[in-house]
Write a protein that holds these residues in place. Structure first.
Motif, PDB file in Angstrom:
ATOM      1  N   ALA A 153       0.742  -1.286   0.121  1.00  0.00           N
ATOM      2  CA  ALA A 153      -0.152  -0.074   0.010  1.00  0.00           C
ATOM      3  C   ALA A 153       0.977   1.273   0.026  1.00  0.00           C
ATOM      4  O   ALA A 153       0.605   2.092  -0.824  1.00  0.00           O
ATOM      5  CB  ALA A 153      -0.921   0.031   1.094  1.00  0.00           C
ATOM      6  N   ALA A 154       1.832   1.235   0.763  1.00  0.00           N
ATOM      7  CA  ALA A 154       2.933   2.341   0.781  1.00  0.00           C
ATOM      8  C   ALA A 154       3.590   2.821  -0.396  1.00  0.00           C
ATOM      9  O   ALA A 154       3.651   3.981  -0.880  1.00  0.00           O
ATOM     10  CB  ALA A 154       3.935   2.129   1.777  1.00  0.00           C
ATOM     11  N   THR A 155       3.907   1.558  -1.259  1.00  0.00           N
ATOM     12  CA  THR A 155       4.483   1.700  -2.582  1.00  0.00           C
ATOM     13  C   THR A 155       3.558   2.382  -3.527  1.00  0.00           C
ATOM     14  O   THR A 155       3.815   3.258  -4.157  1.00  0.00           O
ATOM     15  CB  THR A 155       4.969   0.334  -2.872  1.00  0.00           C
ATOM     16  OG1 THR A 155       5.628  -0.333  -1.956  1.00  0.00           O
ATOM     17  CG2 THR A 155       5.780   0.402  -4.326  1.00  0.00           C
ATOM     18  N   ALA A 156       2.245   1.938  -3.297  1.00  0.00           N
ATOM     19  CA  ALA A 156       1.148   2.479  -4.370  1.00  0.00           C
ATOM     20  C   ALA A 156       0.764   4.044  -4.023  1.00  0.00           C
ATOM     21  O   ALA A 156       0.887   4.947  -4.737  1.00  0.00           O
ATOM     22  CB  ALA A 156      -0.287   1.741  -4.243  1.00  0.00           C
ATOM     23  N   VAL A 157       0.892   4.402  -2.505  1.00  0.00           N
ATOM     24  CA  VAL A 157       0.467   5.780  -1.976  1.00  0.00           C
ATOM     25  C   VAL A 157       1.492   6.892  -2.457  1.00  0.00           C
ATOM     26  O   VAL A 157       1.382   7.680  -3.133  1.00  0.00           O
ATOM     27  CB  VAL A 157       0.184   5.736  -0.421  1.00  0.00           C
ATOM     28  CG1 VAL A 157       0.225   6.936  -0.211  1.00  0.00           C
ATOM     29  CG2 VAL A 157      -1.105   5.269  -0.281  1.00  0.00           C
ATOM     30  N   ALA A 158       2.802   6.024  -2.231  1.00  0.00           N
ATOM     31  CA  ALA A 158       4.020   7.220  -2.894  1.00  0.00           C
ATOM     32  C   ALA A 158       4.012   7.169  -4.327  1.00  0.00           C
ATOM     33  O   ALA A 158       4.286   8.319  -4.904  1.00  0.00           O
ATOM     34  CB  ALA A 158       5.254   6.206  -2.551  1.00  0.00           C
ATOM     35  N   GLN A 182      -5.029  -2.938  -1.402  1.00  0.00           N
ATOM     36  CA  GLN A 182      -5.928  -1.979  -1.955  1.00  0.00           C
ATOM     37  C   GLN A 182      -6.909  -1.195  -0.658  1.00  0.00           C
ATOM     38  O   GLN A 182      -6.790  -0.058  -0.799  1.00  0.00           O
ATOM     39  CB  GLN A 182      -6.914  -2.594  -2.831  1.00  0.00           C
ATOM     40  CG  GLN A 182      -7.927  -1.702  -3.551  1.00  0.00           C
ATOM     41  CD  GLN A 182      -8.791  -2.329  -4.542  1.00  0.00           C
ATOM     42  OE1 GLN A 182      -8.272  -2.887  -5.409  1.00  0.00           O
ATOM     43  NE2 GLN A 182     -10.030  -2.363  -4.780  1.00  0.00           N
ATOM     44  N   ASP A 183      -7.261  -2.021   0.282  1.00  0.00           N
ATOM     45  CA  ASP A 183      -7.987  -1.481   1.159  1.00  0.00           C
ATOM     46  C   ASP A 183      -7.336  -0.472   2.096  1.00  0.00           C
ATOM     47  O   ASP A 183      -7.663   0.646   2.430  1.00  0.00           O
ATOM     48  CB  ASP A 183      -8.418  -2.467   2.347  1.00  0.00           C
ATOM     49  CG  ASP A 183      -9.770  -3.243   1.854  1.00  0.00           C
ATOM     50  OD1 ASP A 183     -10.412  -2.991   0.970  1.00  0.00           O
ATOM     51  OD2 ASP A 183     -10.084  -4.399   2.544  1.00  0.00           O
ATOM     52  N   ILE A 184      -5.988  -0.838   2.394  1.00  0.00           N
ATOM     53  CA  ILE A 184      -5.161   0.153   3.086  1.00  0.00           C
ATOM     54  C   ILE A 184      -4.725   1.151   2.350  1.00  0.00           C
ATOM     55  O   ILE A 184      -4.775   2.302   2.910  1.00  0.00           O
ATOM     56  CB  ILE A 184      -3.853  -0.708   3.408  1.00  0.00           C
ATOM     57  CG1 ILE A 184      -4.078  -1.965   4.585  1.00  0.00           C
ATOM     58  CG2 ILE A 184      -2.809   0.256   4.197  1.00  0.00           C
ATOM     59  CD1 ILE A 184      -3.026  -2.598   4.801  1.00  0.00           C
ATOM     60  N   ALA A 185      -4.529   1.193   0.937  1.00  0.00           N
ATOM     61  CA  ALA A 185      -4.233   2.312   0.262  1.00  0.00           C
ATOM     62  C   ALA A 185      -5.279   3.199   0.171  1.00  0.00           C
ATOM     63  O   ALA A 185      -5.432   4.582   0.225  1.00  0.00           O
ATOM     64  CB  ALA A 185      -3.766   1.919  -1.230  1.00  0.00           C
ATOM     65  N   TYR A 186      -6.584   2.725  -0.097  1.00  0.00           N
ATOM     66  CA  TYR A 186      -7.868   3.555  -0.212  1.00  0.00           C
ATOM     67  C   TYR A 186      -7.980   4.157   1.247  1.00  0.00           C
ATOM     68  O   TYR A 186      -8.276   5.416   1.380  1.00  0.00           O
ATOM     69  CB  TYR A 186      -9.217   2.602  -0.404  1.00  0.00           C
ATOM     70  CG  TYR A 186      -9.296   2.464  -1.684  1.00  0.00           C
ATOM     71  CD1 TYR A 186      -8.574   1.743  -2.797  1.00  0.00           C
ATOM     72  CD2 TYR A 186     -10.461   3.200  -2.470  1.00  0.00           C
ATOM     73  CE1 TYR A 186      -8.623   1.842  -4.034  1.00  0.00           C
ATOM     74  CE2 TYR A 186     -10.601   3.027  -3.896  1.00  0.00           C
ATOM     75  CZ  TYR A 186      -9.816   2.332  -4.473  1.00  0.00           C
ATOM     76  OH  TYR A 186     -10.068   2.218  -5.778  1.00  0.00           O
ATOM     77  N   CYS A 187      -7.842   3.660   2.332  1.00  0.00           N
ATOM     78  CA  CYS A 187      -7.923   4.026   3.806  1.00  0.00           C
ATOM     79  C   CYS A 187      -7.005   5.112   3.997  1.00  0.00           C
ATOM     80  O   CYS A 187      -7.403   6.197   4.449  1.00  0.00           O
ATOM     81  CB  CYS A 187      -7.753   2.968   4.921  1.00  0.00           C
ATOM     82  SG  CYS A 187      -7.769   3.499   6.476  1.00  0.00           S
ATOM     83  N   CYS A 188      -5.882   5.143   3.271  1.00  0.00           N
ATOM     84  CA  CYS A 188      -4.786   6.047   3.655  1.00  0.00           C
ATOM     85  C   CYS A 188      -5.003   7.523   2.616  1.00  0.00           C
ATOM     86  O   CYS A 188      -4.865   8.397   3.408  1.00  0.00           O
ATOM     87  CB  CYS A 188      -3.368   5.542   2.960  1.00  0.00           C
ATOM     88  SG  CYS A 188      -1.982   6.659   3.224  1.00  0.00           S
ATOM     89  N   LEU A 189      -5.422   7.120   1.527  1.00  0.00           N
ATOM     90  CA  LEU A 189      -5.885   8.319   0.809  1.00  0.00           C
ATOM     91  C   LEU A 189      -7.188   9.104   1.480  1.00  0.00           C
ATOM     92  O   LEU A 189      -7.070  10.418   1.129  1.00  0.00           O
ATOM     93  CB  LEU A 189      -6.176   8.006  -0.694  1.00  0.00           C
ATOM     94  CG  LEU A 189      -4.784   7.651  -1.274  1.00  0.00           C
ATOM     95  CD1 LEU A 189      -5.111   6.895  -2.429  1.00  0.00           C
ATOM     96  CD2 LEU A 189      -3.763   8.732  -1.468  1.00  0.00           C
ATOM     97  N   ARG A 190      -8.298   8.542   2.052  1.00  0.00           N
ATOM     98  CA  ARG A 190      -8.972   9.031   2.579  1.00  0.00           C
ATOM     99  C   ARG A 190      -8.824   9.601   3.818  1.00  0.00           C
ATOM    100  O   ARG A 190      -9.610  10.763   4.514  1.00  0.00           O
ATOM    101  CB  ARG A 190     -10.258   8.046   3.106  1.00  0.00           C
ATOM    102  CG  ARG A 190     -10.945   7.504   1.891  1.00  0.00           C
ATOM    103  CD  ARG A 190     -12.168   6.810   2.084  1.00  0.00           C
ATOM    104  NE  ARG A 190     -13.028   6.097   0.983  1.00  0.00           N
ATOM    105  CZ  ARG A 190     -12.783   4.989   0.403  1.00  0.00           C
ATOM    106  NH1 ARG A 190     -12.520   4.047   1.348  1.00  0.00           N
ATOM    107  NH2 ARG A 190     -13.519   4.612  -0.678  1.00  0.00           N
TER     108      ARG A 190
END
Ligand SMILES: C[S@@+](CC[C@H](N)C(=O)[O-])C[C@H]1O[C@@H](n2cnc3c(N)ncnc32)[C@H](O)[C@@H]1O
Length: 438
Positions: free
Chosen positions: A18-23, A53-61
């Motif tokens: 998730a961190a790689t995707a958010v970066a 996916q869930d963690i990346a979505y949670c992070c961006l929210r």
């Protein structure tokens, strides 16, 4: 680059992905592409992909709040970007834990697994002590820190400051409800294919499969599943009995007032959600146009699943080089826009967009609308749609278009604000309908 091998079913593995995707989103990549890149590099099973996916979505929210917390707890900007994103992902889960009656993860497990994820990666391993200290401090001082950062609107609402100001100025009474709706997880809404079944029969089929669902008050073919499920578990999905489509998006087809034999243009058609609905509703000669040839492939796949046919064209709706000169009875212009009305489905949009995008996209849609108007038969109808909340892209555009082209405006919903609870749950779309009188 990873040092330790993380177990693919561990939270540390999901946090790292998730961190790689958010970066990557931080570098300007859209979240679906960023996730696809992560999945291509890691050998993640479907369950691990779901967790990433869930963690990346949670992070961006929760990104506004997570970044403010990080700034409050660290003297310098955290580098590299993947470590910054990893800490934001962990903080977002910890904020979520706080918000939820039924948290997905235990807070101490989140901290432990985030530190393991940092330790596993050469680019972050040196900072694992700092990561541990920051996350544990958040656990100890959560209430004070959250109160401290909540003074900043970006941390309070989790949108860029310009976005919050736009919402306040366009919707002085509703801006808080709108921003809150954009932070809620969206429901899974289906469109029942009336060529294959009825809403009542499909609801019965779902009930037999143990899937709870209700009819939605907006959109005659729309139903909402009580709990989202993976698409492959939706009964009859592969045979085209149902499609995933937001309830507000399902209003386009009834507004077009279609009859068999009509010649219809869907001018910005990909991925083909509305094209499919049009063809389910009537036997029309549908032209589906999109300027992005790769996205046209998505229309092909969708129509194959529904066993329906259209003429697919790669072309620019503001030009005429793709047109055979025969006018259309109906034109759907679902123009490119900032997508500010569908942020609950795409939480990355708010961080990727810039304030000036609405002006640039409006000038493209002005050209598209003026060009398409010339392709309409006398008495023909053009339906203008955006998934934007900004009046510059929707109502102001519609009013200016009607004036420039002397177009008759017919009844249509106008701006639908996003709603995230109750029966009317839907995205924020705008509809204006025009008729040619000469
Ligand atoms: C909001 S999406 C359309 C969604 C689609 N109508 C549906 O319901 O699935 C806008 C689409 O417009 C396309 N587009 C952008 N500029 C265009 C142009 N100048 N001419 C034609 N299509 C364009 C984009 O590639 C994108 O697929």
């Amino acid at each position: 680059m990873t040092r330790l091998t993380l177990k693919p079913d561990s939270l540390s593995f999901s946090l790292h992905g998730a961190a790689t995707a958010v970066a990557a989103v931080g570098r300007g990549t859209a979240l679906p592409q960023a996730l696809a890149q992560v999945f291509a590099k890691t050998d993640a099973a479907p369950q691990a992909r779901g967790a990433i996916q869930d963690i990346a979505y949670c992070c961006l929210r929760h990104l506004g709040c997570a970044e403010a917390l990080l700034s409050a707890m660290t003297p310098r900007h955290v580098e590299p970007p993947t470590l910054h994103a990893l800490l934001c992902c962990a903080l977002a889960l910890l904020i979520d834990v706080d918000d939820s009656d039924n948290p997905r993860y235990n807070a101490f497990t989140v901290v432990d697994q985030a530190v393991t994820a940092a330790a596993s990666d050469n680019s972050m391993a040196r900072a694992k002590g700092m990561a541990n200290a920051v996350l544990r401090r958040f656990l100890r001082e959560r209430d004070t820190l959250l109160q401290q950062v909540a003074r900043d609107p970006v941390a309070q609402w989790n949108y860029p400051a310009w976005w919050i100001r736009n919402a306040q100025s366009a919707y002085p009474n509703d801006w808080q409800t709108i921003l809150r709706a954009g932070n809620a997880a969206p429901p899974l809404t289906l469109r029942v294919n009336r060529r294959k079944t009825t809403v009542d029969d499909y609801l019965a089929l779902l009930a037999d499969a143990g899937i709870a669902a209700t009819r939605i008050g907006i959109g005659a073919d729309a139903i909402r599943l009580t709990q989202p499920i993976p698409v492959h578990r939706i009964p009859g999905f592969d045979d085209g009995m149902a499609s995933v489509q937001d309830a507000a998006a399902q209003l386009a087809t009834p507004l077009l007032d279609l009859r068999d034999g009509m010649r219809v243009l869907d001018a910005c058609a990909a991925p083909g959600g509305k094209s499919g609905h049009i063809l389910e509703a009537a036997d029309v000669d549908l032209w589906a146009l999109d300027s992005d040839a790769r996205r046209l492939q998505r229309i092909t796949e969708n129509l194959q699943r529904l066993q329906l046919r259209a003429t697919l064209l790669a072309g620019d709706a503001s030009q005429r080089d793709w047109w055979d000169g025969q006018p259309f009875d109906r034109i759907l212009a679902d123009v490119p826009c900032t997508a500010s009305g569908i942020v609950r489905r795409h939480p990355d949009i708010r961080w990727l967009r810039r304030k000036e995008d609405a002006t640039q996209l409006s000038s493209i849609s002005t050209k598209i609308l003026d060009n398409l108007w010339q392709m309409l038969k006398p008495d023909g109808k053009l339906l203008f749609v955006t998934c934007s909340l900004w009046p510059q892209e929707s109502e102001r555009q519609a009013a200016a278009f009607a004036q420039r082209n002397n177009a008759t405006r017919l009844p249509a919903p106008g701006q639908l604000l996003p709603v995230s609870d109750g029966q009317q749950d839907h995205d924020g779309l705008f509809y204006a309908l025009f008729q040619r009188t000469a």
